[in-house]
Design a protein around this motif. Structure first.
Motif, PDB file in Angstrom:
ATOM      1  N   VAL A  30       5.984   1.545  14.934  1.00  0.00           N
ATOM      2  CA  VAL A  30       5.184   1.494  13.705  1.00  0.00           C
ATOM      3  C   VAL A  30       6.105   1.421  12.491  1.00  0.00           C
ATOM      4  N   ILE A  31       5.944   0.354  11.705  1.00  0.00           N
ATOM      5  CA  ILE A  31       6.690   0.202  10.453  1.00  0.00           C
ATOM      6  C   ILE A  31       5.690  -0.107   9.343  1.00  0.00           C
ATOM      7  N   LEU A  32       6.094   0.202   8.119  1.00  0.00           N
ATOM      8  CA  LEU A  32       5.225  -0.070   6.977  1.00  0.00           C
ATOM      9  C   LEU A  32       5.865  -1.133   6.092  1.00  0.00           C
ATOM     10  N   LEU A  33       5.042  -2.053   5.602  1.00  0.00           N
ATOM     11  CA  LEU A  33       5.504  -3.081   4.670  1.00  0.00           C
ATOM     12  C   LEU A  33       4.565  -3.105   3.478  1.00  0.00           C
ATOM     13  N   GLY A  34       5.137  -3.155   2.286  1.00  0.00           N
ATOM     14  CA  GLY A  34       4.276  -3.235   1.107  1.00  0.00           C
ATOM     15  C   GLY A  34       5.088  -3.154  -0.168  1.00  0.00           C
ATOM     16  N   GLY A  41       6.168   5.662  -3.428  1.00  0.00           N
ATOM     17  CA  GLY A  41       5.089   6.216  -2.606  1.00  0.00           C
ATOM     18  C   GLY A  41       3.797   5.438  -2.679  1.00  0.00           C
ATOM     19  N   GLY A  42       3.851   4.212  -3.214  1.00  0.00           N
ATOM     20  CA  GLY A  42       2.656   3.382  -3.312  1.00  0.00           C
ATOM     21  C   GLY A  42       1.911   3.626  -4.608  1.00  0.00           C
ATOM     22  N   ALA A  43       1.129   2.627  -5.015  1.00  0.00           N
ATOM     23  CA  ALA A  43       0.404   2.723  -6.281  1.00  0.00           C
ATOM     24  C   ALA A  43      -0.518   3.932  -6.303  1.00  0.00           C
ATOM     25  N   PHE A  44      -1.019   4.318  -5.115  1.00  0.00           N
ATOM     26  CA  PHE A  44      -1.939   5.473  -5.046  1.00  0.00           C
ATOM     27  C   PHE A  44      -1.311   6.680  -4.363  1.00  0.00           C
ATOM     28  N   LYS A  45      -0.033   6.546  -3.996  1.00  0.00           N
ATOM     29  CA  LYS A  45       0.728   7.636  -3.364  1.00  0.00           C
ATOM     30  C   LYS A  45       0.329   7.887  -1.906  1.00  0.00           C
ATOM     31  N   VAL A  46      -0.246   6.889  -1.283  1.00  0.00           N
ATOM     32  CA  VAL A  46      -0.623   7.051   0.134  1.00  0.00           C
ATOM     33  C   VAL A  46       0.619   7.216   1.005  1.00  0.00           C
ATOM     34  N   THR A  47       1.701   6.512   0.633  1.00  0.00           N
ATOM     35  CA  THR A  47       2.912   6.567   1.470  1.00  0.00           C
ATOM     36  C   THR A  47       3.948   7.543   0.907  1.00  0.00           C
ATOM     37  N   ASP A  48       3.513   8.409   0.002  1.00  0.00           N
ATOM     38  CA  ASP A  48       4.436   9.368  -0.605  1.00  0.00           C
ATOM     39  C   ASP A  48       5.090  10.235   0.477  1.00  0.00           C
ATOM     40  N   GLY A  49       6.394  10.330   0.444  1.00  0.00           N
ATOM     41  CA  GLY A  49       7.110  11.171   1.400  1.00  0.00           C
ATOM     42  C   GLY A  49       7.506  10.469   2.692  1.00  0.00           C
ATOM     43  N   LEU A  50       6.951   9.308   2.938  1.00  0.00           N
ATOM     44  CA  LEU A  50       7.248   8.639   4.214  1.00  0.00           C
ATOM     45  C   LEU A  50       8.643   8.027   4.223  1.00  0.00           C
ATOM     46  N   LEU A  51       9.093   7.554   3.073  1.00  0.00           N
ATOM     47  CA  LEU A  51      10.454   7.011   2.991  1.00  0.00           C
ATOM     48  C   LEU A  51      11.463   8.113   3.333  1.00  0.00           C
ATOM     49  N   ALA A  56      14.357   3.772   4.984  1.00  0.00           N
ATOM     50  CA  ALA A  56      14.021   2.469   4.394  1.00  0.00           C
ATOM     51  C   ALA A  56      13.869   1.373   5.443  1.00  0.00           C
ATOM     52  N   GLU A  57      14.364   1.610   6.666  1.00  0.00           N
ATOM     53  CA  GLU A  57      14.199   0.587   7.700  1.00  0.00           C
ATOM     54  C   GLU A  57      12.766   0.512   8.187  1.00  0.00           C
ATOM     55  N   ARG A  58      12.050   1.647   8.108  1.00  0.00           N
ATOM     56  CA  ARG A  58      10.666   1.655   8.616  1.00  0.00           C
ATOM     57  C   ARG A  58       9.636   1.704   7.494  1.00  0.00           C
ATOM     58  N   VAL A  59      10.066   2.071   6.315  1.00  0.00           N
ATOM     59  CA  VAL A  59       9.154   2.054   5.159  1.00  0.00           C
ATOM     60  C   VAL A  59       9.736   1.009   4.211  1.00  0.00           C
ATOM     61  N   ILE A  60       9.258  -0.218   4.353  1.00  0.00           N
ATOM     62  CA  ILE A  60       9.942  -1.357   3.747  1.00  0.00           C
ATOM     63  C   ILE A  60       9.277  -1.758   2.437  1.00  0.00           C
ATOM     64  N   ASP A  61      10.008  -1.540   1.359  1.00  0.00           N
ATOM     65  CA  ASP A  61       9.589  -2.019   0.044  1.00  0.00           C
ATOM     66  C   ASP A  61       9.867  -3.512  -0.004  1.00  0.00           C
ATOM     67  N   THR A  62       8.855  -4.292  -0.217  1.00  0.00           N
ATOM     68  CA  THR A  62       9.026  -5.745  -0.214  1.00  0.00           C
ATOM     69  C   THR A  62       9.013  -6.290  -1.639  1.00  0.00           C
ATOM     70  N   PRO A  63       9.505  -7.515  -1.815  1.00  0.00           N
ATOM     71  CA  PRO A  63       9.233  -8.205  -3.080  1.00  0.00           C
ATOM     72  C   PRO A  63       7.714  -8.416  -3.211  1.00  0.00           C
ATOM     73  N   ILE A  64       7.275  -8.967  -4.313  1.00  0.00           N
ATOM     74  CA  ILE A  64       5.856  -9.313  -4.467  1.00  0.00           C
ATOM     75  C   ILE A  64       5.617 -10.592  -3.670  1.00  0.00           C
ATOM     76  N   CYS A  65       5.020 -10.450  -2.514  1.00  0.00           N
ATOM     77  CA  CYS A  65       4.897 -11.605  -1.603  1.00  0.00           C
ATOM     78  C   CYS A  65       3.847 -11.304  -0.545  1.00  0.00           C
ATOM     79  N   GLU A  66       2.577 -11.255  -0.925  1.00  0.00           N
ATOM     80  CA  GLU A  66       1.544 -10.844   0.024  1.00  0.00           C
ATOM     81  C   GLU A  66       1.523 -11.713   1.277  1.00  0.00           C
ATOM     82  N   GLU A  67       1.703 -13.011   1.102  1.00  0.00           N
ATOM     83  CA  GLU A  67       1.696 -13.909   2.261  1.00  0.00           C
ATOM     84  C   GLU A  67       2.858 -13.565   3.214  1.00  0.00           C
ATOM     85  N   ALA A  68       4.017 -13.271   2.650  1.00  0.00           N
ATOM     86  CA  ALA A  68       5.169 -12.924   3.485  1.00  0.00           C
ATOM     87  C   ALA A  68       5.032 -11.520   4.069  1.00  0.00           C
TER      88      ALA A  68
END
Lengths: 327, 346
Positions: A30-34, A41-51, A56-68
Motif C-alpha cells: 500500500v502506497i499513497l500518491l497525491g 498532511g493533505g488539504a484536509f489533513k487526512v494523511t497527517d502523520g503518515l509521512l 516519503a517512499e510510500r507517502v508520495i507527494d506528487t507534482p500537480i498531475c492528476e492524470e499521472a
C-alpha cells in the motif's frame, strides 16, 4: 494510538486516516500518491502523520498531475502494488477521468489485468466551496464499466469501506464527503475490518423508505426525526457500484412509498438509476409515485444563500416525505 | 566485421551483440512484417473485422528496443510495435487469432487489431488515448524503484502523442521521481494525416533537457543502433540515474490504417525512405557475414503459414462471454509473471 477503549470515538476524517494507517501497517504494497499529502498532511489533513510513520517512499507527494497520479497508480498496481490516490478535491478527478475510465476500468475486461487502485475523492458541498470545490462526481463513474464506487456516511463505514476498497482487486472510487469530515463522529473498531459493499438500514420503518448515501443520510435522518408520528425507514446505500438492488427492492416491498435523495445534480444521478430499478422490478409494490430530491442541474454556487437554495435540505426532504405520507 | 552496404552505423561489429543476436533481430523484423502482411491479407478477405493497422518501415525500432530489455522488464507497445510483442514471446498464432477475434486469441475477442498485450509476457496492451500508457509505465517503474528491483519499464509513442498533456505529466513526474523508465518516441513524421511540422516547432527530443532527462536521437531504421541506445538507457535506468527519452527517427510507410491511402504523403518522401528499409539494411549486413537471409525469410514465411492455418481453425468466442470478466474476482496476477524468453541480457 493511545486509545482508552476498544471502540474509540473517531471523526469521519480520523476514521479514514486510521484506515490508511492500518492498511499501510499491514501491507507493504500500500502506497499513497497525491498532492500535498506528505509534510502538509493533505488539504484536509487526512494523511497527517503518515509521512513520519511510513516515509516519503510510500507517502508520495506528487507534482500537480492528476492524470499521472492515477495513471502511475495503475502502473504500480499491475505490477503488484496497492496504490491509494488522493484527489485534493473530487472536482479535480475530471483531469484524471481518462485514466480511470479508459485505462483502469477496462483493463481487466480487455487484457485480463487487474488494477487494484483506490482513488479518494473529497467531495460534496455545503461550505461555500463554489463550483470547483463542491461537486459530487459519482455518476461520471457509475456510467463507466469496471469501476466500483463507494460513499460512506458514518465513521465506522468510512474506515471499513476504505479498508475493503484497498483489499479489492479492482479500481475503486471512494467518495468521502468533506462536510462529514469533522461533523460526524462515531465508534470505530480498532485494527482491520471490512465493511461489505452493500446497503445498511439506518432506521427501521414500514410506511415509507428514504434512500440516500453520503452526507444526505444525515440530512435525511434529521428530516425523518421531525416526523415522529410516521414509520419511516432510512436506507444508506454505502456502495453505489455495485448497487445493492436486493436491499432496495426489499425496502420498497416493505414500505411501498419511496423518497430518493442525491446531493448530486438531478439528471442521471444515482437516484435516477434507483428510480428506474424500482419502476422496472417493484412497480406493483408502489402505492405512490417515486419522489426524488436532488440538486438541480446547475453548478454549485458560492454564496451561502445560493448554495442553500440548490442543495437538498432537511426541509425539502421533510416536504417530500409529508407529500408521500399523505398520498 | 564491416558490412559493405550498411553505412557508418554498421562499420564496426556491435559490442553487445553476438552474431546469433543479430540474426534474431532480423528474424523478428521479418516476422513482424510477415504477420502484419498476413493480417492485412486476411483483413482484405473480410476475415479480420474492424480496422487494420501496421508498422511497415518501423520494425527496427520496436524490435531493437525490446531486444535490449530483460525478460522481467515490461513494455507498453503502440500501434506500430508488433515486433515488441513478438520479441517478448507472444506467438504469431495468438496474434493472428487476436486479429481474427478468436476465443483463444490474446484478448479473447474483447479487443481488436493492435490493442492487445500478453500480460504474462510482460506486455501491457495500449489504449487509443495517447500517450496514456506513458504514465502507466512511470507507475510500473516507480514500483520497481520502491521495491529495489533491477527492472525498468518502457513505453512507446509517436510524434503526435507528444502534443498531449499526458506526455508532459509523464516526462515531468518520471524525472522528479527519477524512476527507471524508458520513453521511446517513434518519430515517423505523420500522426494520421498531420505532418510533424504541424505538431510541434521544436523536436521533442530537444524538450527532454528541459525536464532534466537525457534525450537521445537514433536512426530508428537501424535495429542495431536502436538496440544499443536502449541498452544504454536501460543501464542508466537500473543504475538509478532515471528515465531516458529515445527519439527514433523513422517513417510510416503505409497509411494510418489500411483504410487510409495516405495521399497526403509526398511520393518522393516515401521513395527516399524506401531506400532506408530496416529489413534491407539488416539483411545486407548479415548477408555480408555469410548468413543465408533468404533461408531465414523462407523459414519465417513457413512459420506464419502454419500460424495462420492454426489461427483460422480456432473457435470464435461464446457470445455469452461478452458480459463476463469486467471485474477481477480472484487474486490479481501481476504483469510479467510468465516466461518472457527474449532478452538482450540472457
Amino acid at each position: 494510538m493511545e486509545r482508552l477503549s476498544l471502540m474509540p470515538q473517531l471523526t469521519y476524517l480520523e476514521a479514514i486516516s486510521d484506515a490508511l494507517r492500518v492498511a499501510m501497517r499491514e501491507d507493504e504494497r500500500v502506497i499513497l500518491l497525491g498532492e500535498d499529502i506528505g509534510e502538509h498532511g493533505g488539504a484536509f489533513k487526512v494523511t497527517d502523520g503518515l509521512l513520519a510513520e511510513f516515509g516519503a517512499e510510500r507517502v508520495i507527494d506528487t507534482p500537480i498531475c492528476e492524470e499521472a497520479i492515477v495513471g502511475s497508480a495503475v502502473g504500480a498496481a499491475i505490477v503488484g502494488m496497492r496504490p491509494v490516490c488522493e484527489m485534493q478535491f473530487a472536482d479535480f478527478v475530471a483531469c484524471a477521468f481518462d485514466q480511470i475510465a479508459n485505462v483502469a476500468g477496462k483493463l481487466h475486461y480487455r487484457l485480463g489485468l487487474a488494477a487494484p487502485i483506490v482513488v479518494r475523492l473529497p467531495s460534496g458541498g455545503g461550505f461555500s466551496g463554489g463550483p470547483y470545490h463542491s461537486q459530487n462526481p459519482e455518476a461520471w463513474f457509475l456510467h463507466s464499466p469496471g469501476l466500483k464506487v463507494l460513499a460512506p456516511s458514518s465513521a465506522e463505514d468510512a474506515k471499513g469501506l476504505l479498508l475493503a476498497a484497498i483489499a479489492d482487486p479492482n479500481p475503486v472510487l471512494f467518495l468521502e464527503h468533506k462536510n462529514l469530515y469533522r461533523r460526524v463522529r462515531g465508534e470505530v473498531p480498532d485494527g482491520s475490518y471490512a465493511t461489505p459493499f452493500a446497503a445498511r438500514t439506518v432506521r427501521e420503518g414500514d410506511e415509507l423508505v428514504v434512500i440516500a448515501y453520503g452526507a444526505m443520510v444525515h440530512t435525511a435522518l434529521e428530516a425523518i426525526e421531525q416526523l415522529p408520528d410516521a414509520s419511516i425507514r432510512l436506507l444508506d446505500l454505502r456502495s453505489l457500484a455495485p448497487l445493492d438492488e436486493d436491499a432496495i427492492l426489499a425496502a420498497v416491498r416493505d414500505c411501498s412509498k419511496v423518497v430518493i435523495v442525491d446531493e448530486a445534480n438531478y439528471t442521471c444521478a444515482l437516484g435516477a438509476q434507483v428510480s428506474s430499478l424500482i419502476a422496472e422490478r417493484a412497480f406493483e409494490y408502489l402505492e405512490a409515485p417515486i419522489v426524488r430530491v436532488a440538486t438541480p442541474d446547475v453548478p454549485i454556487p458560492f454564496a451561502p444563500v445560493l448554495e442553500r437554495a440548490v442543495l437538498p435540505s432537511v426541509e425539502r426532504i421533510r416536504g417530500a416525505c409529508d407529500e408521500l405520507l399523505a398520498y | 566485421m564491416p558490412s559493405p552496404a550498411g553505412g557508418a552505423a554498421a562499420a564496426a561489429a556491435p559490442l553487445h551483440l553476438e552474431q546469433s543476436d543479430r540474426v534474431a533481430l532480423l528474424r523478428f523484423m521479418l516476422l513482424h512484417r510477415a504477420v502484419e502482411d498476413r493480417g492485412a491479407s486476411l483483413y482484405k478477405q473480410g476475415k479480420v473485422p474492424g480496422s487494420f493497422y501496421d508498422g511497415r518501415g518501423q520494425e527496427a525500432t520496436c524490435v531493437g528496443a525490446t531486444f535490449a530489455l530483460a525478460a522481467a522488464d515490461p513494455v507498453c507497445p503502440l500501434i506500430r510495435d508488433l515486433g515488441a510483442h513478438l520479441v517478448k514471446g507472444t506467438p504469431p498464432r495468438d496474434v493472428l487469432a487476436h486479429y481474427l477475434g478468436r476465443a483463444d486469441g490474446v484478448s479473447h475477442g474483447r479487443e481488436g487489431n493492435v490493442h492487445f498485450g500478453d500480460a504474462a509476457h510482460g506486455v501491457v496492451g495500449m489504449v487509443s488515448m495517447l500517450p496514456d500508457m506513458m504514465v502507466v509505465a512511470v507507475g510500473m517503474a516507480l514500483a520497481f524503484k520502491l521495491r529495489g528491483e533491477q527492472r525498468c519499464a518502457t513505453s512507446f509513442f509517436g510524434d503526435g502523442a507528444t502534443s498531449v498533456g499526458d506526455w508532459h505529466e509523464a516526462m515531468n513526474f518520471a524525472a522528479v521521481m527519477q524512476v527507471p523508465a524508458i520513453f521511446i518516441l517513434e518519430h515517423n513524421n505523420y500522426a494520421y494525416s498531420t505532418p510533424s511540422a504541424r505538431q510541434f516547432l521544436v523536436d521533442p527530443v530537444e524538450r527532454a533537457a528541459a525536464y532534466g532527462i537525457p534525450g537521445v536521437s537514433v536512426d530508428g531504421n537501424d535495429v542495431e543502433a536502436v538496440f544499443e541506445v536502449v541498452r544504454e538507457a536501460r543501464e542508466r535506468a537500473l543504475s538509478g540515474a532515471g528515465p531516458t527519452l529515445v527519439s527514433a527517427q523513422t517513417m510510416r510507410m503505409h497509411g494510418h490504417g489500411l483504410h487510409d491511402d495516405a495521399r497526403y504523403v509526398p511520393p518522393e518522401q516515401l521513395a527516399e525512405w524506401t531506400l532506408r528499409d530496416p529489413i534491407e539494411l539488416q539483411s545486407k549486413r548479415l548477408a555480408a557475414l555469410g548468413v543465408d537471409v533468404d533461408a531465414l525469410a523462407a523459414d519465417v514465411k513457413a512459420e506464419v503459414d502454419k500460424a495462420t492455418e492454426e489461427a483460422l481453425a480456432m473457435a470464435l468466442p461464446d457470445p455469452a462471454s461478452a458480459t463476463t470478466g469486467v471485474f477481477c474476482l480472484g487474486e490479481p496476477i501481476p504483469v510479467g509473471s510468465g516466461d518472457a524468453p527474449w532478452s538482450g541480457f540472457r
